[in-house]
Design an enzyme around this catalytic site. Structure first.
Site, PDB file in Angstrom:
ATOM      1  N   HIS A   1      -3.449  -5.636   1.174  1.00  0.00           N
ATOM      2  CA  HIS A   1      -2.750  -5.830   2.452  1.00  0.00           C
ATOM      3  C   HIS A   1      -2.668  -7.312   2.826  1.00  0.00           C
ATOM      4  O   HIS A   1      -3.497  -7.795   3.605  1.00  0.00           O
ATOM      5  CB  HIS A   1      -3.498  -5.083   3.570  1.00  0.00           C
ATOM      6  CG  HIS A   1      -3.310  -3.613   3.523  1.00  0.00           C
ATOM      7  ND1 HIS A   1      -2.304  -2.974   4.218  1.00  0.00           N
ATOM      8  CD2 HIS A   1      -3.982  -2.648   2.862  1.00  0.00           C
ATOM      9  CE1 HIS A   1      -2.375  -1.663   3.981  1.00  0.00           C
ATOM     10  NE2 HIS A   1      -3.378  -1.442   3.161  1.00  0.00           N
TER      11      HIS A   1
ATOM     12  N   GLU B   1      -0.792  -8.777   4.895  1.00  0.00           N
ATOM     13  CA  GLU B   1      -0.543  -8.999   6.333  1.00  0.00           C
ATOM     14  C   GLU B   1      -1.843  -9.096   7.131  1.00  0.00           C
ATOM     15  O   GLU B   1      -1.851  -9.599   8.242  1.00  0.00           O
ATOM     16  CB  GLU B   1       0.366  -7.889   6.885  1.00  0.00           C
ATOM     17  CG  GLU B   1      -0.307  -6.548   7.193  1.00  0.00           C
ATOM     18  CD  GLU B   1      -0.557  -5.682   5.959  1.00  0.00           C
ATOM     19  OE1 GLU B   1      -0.404  -6.163   4.818  1.00  0.00           O
ATOM     20  OE2 GLU B   1      -0.914  -4.497   6.137  1.00  0.00           O
TER      21      GLU B   1
ATOM     22  N   CYS C   1       0.827  -1.205   0.000  1.00  0.00           N
ATOM     23  CA  CYS C   1       0.000   0.000   0.000  1.00  0.00           C
ATOM     24  C   CYS C   1       0.870   1.267   0.000  1.00  0.00           C
ATOM     25  O   CYS C   1       1.501   1.562  -0.994  1.00  0.00           O
ATOM     26  CB  CYS C   1      -0.968  -0.065   1.188  1.00  0.00           C
ATOM     27  SG  CYS C   1      -2.349   1.073   1.050  1.00  0.00           S
TER      28      CYS C   1
END
Lengths: 231, 80
Positions: free
Chosen positions: A202, A204, A85
């Protein structure tokens, strides 16, 4: 396997990256943006957030942080670098990846799950077979990837397009499937060597099954596997 | 002190989402004569006397504009 997770003033996803790495059994430590020492890290992650308030352009100020000179050297030696990002925006501003990220076509901040198709690429951060679908959330206002035609042809020709937005069934809509208007539905690209990878989604956030999925784990495990082979 | 004004806009061919939205909004308000709106940035710079424009250009290329997507125009403000 030890990840270094850079914190810029305004980063806000660094804890998630550490949590994701730890969940998968890897070590991860913060690296302050003023640091010029990346020794001891196998891979570097530039996390999401709003570095330096996103002033001037997203990533424009962060790219001049002291740590970035070292990140550029690390990448130059073939060290794996992941930009998520805002981290992707920083890599583009630092010219570690081609192109730029414009404001979303619909002018809206988009926060939702996206379906991504794995492209046949040279990226070291992903070894899922081409065509695999990954469901990973996006959360951004400037994810509208753009580059000139020549660069796009090069990205496609070299296998540098790593992930594309697609419909939930894996097809791509005629008018484009990128919720942000990104060129050619591009969600993530890598450099010519395959060691620097930037993506808007994202990963994660979808590693720990407790919080809604594990499709993001593929990114972290792929680079760990690859580094284990090299060693 | 010298003063420069810098106008940063998207390069030709780069879609400008805020500009396109403003354009549609103006047309829907009845301003049918509007055919294009481009929204950019205005930067006013105060620098030491005698600073050459080339130096301001360097600042633009390095930080204030992104040559991949943007172009810029520099104007010198007389009598600043």
């Amino acid at each position: 396997m030890r990840f270094g997770v850079v914190i810029f003033p305004g980063s806000n996803c660094e804890q998630d990256v550490i949590h994701a790495a730890n969940t998968l059994g890897y070590e991860a430590e913060f690296v302050w943006h003023g640091s010029t020492d990346l020794s001891g890290f196998d891979a570097i992650v530039l996390p999401g957030g709003f570095s330096y308030g996103d002033y001037i352009r997203c990533g424009a100020v962060a790219r001049f942080s002291p740590v970035m000179a070292e990140v550029i050297r690390f990448a130059g030696r073939g060290g794996p670098v992941l930009g998520i990002c805002n981290g992707f925006q920083i890599l583009a501003e630092a010219h570690l990846l081609p192109g730029a990220l414009l404001r979303n076509r619909g002018l809206k901040f988009i926060c939702r799950e996206a379906t991504l198709k794995v492209e046949p690429s040279i990226c070291q951060w992903l070894d899922e077979p081409a065509g695999t679908l990954l469901r990973i959330p996006i959360n951004h206002n400037e994810g509208n990837y753009i580059c000139d035609e020549e660069t796009l042809a090069r990205l496609n020709g070299n296998g540098q397009v790593v992930l594309r937005y697609c419909e939930p069934d894996g097809t791509r809509a005629d008018g484009g499937s990128a919720p942000n208007g990104a060129l050619d539905d591009i969600a993530g690209i890598c450099n010519e060597r395959g060691n620097v990878f930037g993506l808007m989604p994202h990963p994660e956030r979808v590693v720990d099954p407790a919080v809604g999925g594990t499709d993001g784990a593929a990114i972290f495990t792929a680079i760990a596997r690859r580094l284990a082979e090299v060693v | 002190m010298a003063r420069f004004q810098i106008f940063v806009t998207y390069k030709k061919g780069i879609f400008d989402p805020p500009g396109a939205t403003a354009e549609r909004a103006l047309v829907s308000l009845g301003y049918d004569e509007v055919s294009s709106v481009k929204i950019g940035k205005f930067i006013q710079l105060e620098v030491a006397d005698g600073t050459p424009e080339a130096r301001v250009r360097e600042m633009c290329d390095k930080l204030l504009a992104n040559p991949v997507i943007e172009e810029y125009r520099i104007e010198t403000v007389e009598g600043a």
